[in-house]
Design a protein around this motif. Sequence first.
Motif, short mmCIF file in Angstrom:
data_model
loop_
_atom_site.label_atom_id
_atom_site.label_comp_id
_atom_site.label_asym_id
_atom_site.label_seq_id
_atom_site.Cartn_x
_atom_site.Cartn_y
_atom_site.Cartn_z
N ALA A 96 -45.03 40.70 -19.24
CA ALA A 96 -45.44 40.79 -20.65
C ALA A 96 -46.06 39.47 -21.09
CB ALA A 96 -44.23 41.12 -21.52
N THR A 97 -47.02 39.54 -21.98
CA THR A 97 -47.73 38.35 -22.44
C THR A 97 -46.88 37.49 -23.37
OG1 THR A 97 -49.88 39.44 -22.23
CG2 THR A 97 -49.75 37.53 -23.68
N GLU A 98 -46.14 38.11 -24.26
CA GLU A 98 -45.45 37.39 -25.33
C GLU A 98 -44.57 36.24 -24.81
OE1 GLU A 98 -45.04 36.59 -29.31
OE2 GLU A 98 -46.29 38.13 -28.39
N PRO A 99 -43.76 36.45 -23.76
CA PRO A 99 -42.90 35.35 -23.31
C PRO A 99 -43.67 34.18 -22.68
CG PRO A 99 -42.06 37.47 -22.56
CD PRO A 99 -43.44 37.70 -23.06
N LEU A 100 -44.96 34.38 -22.41
CA LEU A 100 -45.76 33.32 -21.80
C LEU A 100 -46.42 32.41 -22.83
CD1 LEU A 100 -47.61 35.61 -19.23
CD2 LEU A 100 -45.73 34.05 -18.69
N LEU A 101 -46.35 32.78 -24.10
CA LEU A 101 -47.19 32.11 -25.09
C LEU A 101 -46.77 30.67 -25.37
CD1 LEU A 101 -47.94 35.01 -27.59
CD2 LEU A 101 -49.41 34.05 -25.80
N ASP A 102 -45.49 30.35 -25.23
CA ASP A 102 -45.10 28.95 -25.40
C ASP A 102 -45.76 28.07 -24.34
OD1 ASP A 102 -43.60 29.29 -27.64
OD2 ASP A 102 -41.64 29.04 -26.68
N ARG A 103 -45.76 28.54 -23.10
CA ARG A 103 -46.40 27.77 -22.04
C ARG A 103 -47.92 27.70 -22.27
NH1 ARG A 103 -43.29 28.19 -16.52
NH2 ARG A 103 -41.18 28.68 -17.22
N SER A 104 -48.49 28.82 -22.68
CA SER A 104 -49.92 28.85 -22.98
C SER A 104 -50.27 27.85 -24.06
CB SER A 104 -50.30 30.27 -23.42
OG SER A 104 -51.62 30.31 -23.90
N ALA A 105 -49.49 27.85 -25.14
CA ALA A 105 -49.75 26.91 -26.23
C ALA A 105 -49.53 25.47 -25.78
CB ALA A 105 -48.84 27.24 -27.42
#
Length: 225
Positions: free
Chosen positions: A54-63
């Motif tokens: 899922a994309t949502e849990p990756l967003l902290d790393r992305s940011a």
Amino acid sequence: MDDAVRARAAARETVADIEPPALREVLFDRLEAASMAPGVLVVASATGRDPSTATEPLLDRSAGVQLIYEGLRLTRSLAHSEPWATVGDREIDADMDILAADVLVSRGFYLLARTEASTAAVETIRAFGRDQTDRRAAPTDDDRAALDRNLEADIFALAVRAGVTAVGGEPSEALLNHVAAAAREYDGDTALPPAGAVLTDPLRQRLSEHSTGGDGPVASSVGDP
């Protein structure tokens, strides 16, 4: 909502509490105009390794990766133009930009500090400092340009590491070298193209084929802060 929109929203949310409002607006303006390629590369690296992620849990790393890049890119621009050398409104703007760069890097690192990419993030920041110091003594424009492009190369490698390790993998050296070489194709004096132009189908295919030196998926760690 596509990955670039999600990455931009996550980056904005991370700095939404910054005071004073004038500084926050500088941060928002930078993020609004920025290519989200580094942040999207984090997501693409994870989903290339494990398409069910899922994309949502990756967003902290992305940011985290995106903010570090934006902060260092702004620092690089300031170091080249030296706007504080003149007195006036531009000097005040430059002071605000320096603060913005510091905030972007520190908030970005905070998001990666407890992940498997933390060491790589530290080294990316340190390498940037060394490169910009070496740039002052570089004998030719080509040498200076090569040192500048190290930032994009290091950030792309950091993005891949942040993404692949989020799903329990480890990026291969071949993949890290590939994305670093791809990053060097871009001019350090200009903004990266939009994420869609950077994350081409061949690059996404490469991410799915060479995301790990191991034999298969292992337990995900995307729940880590």
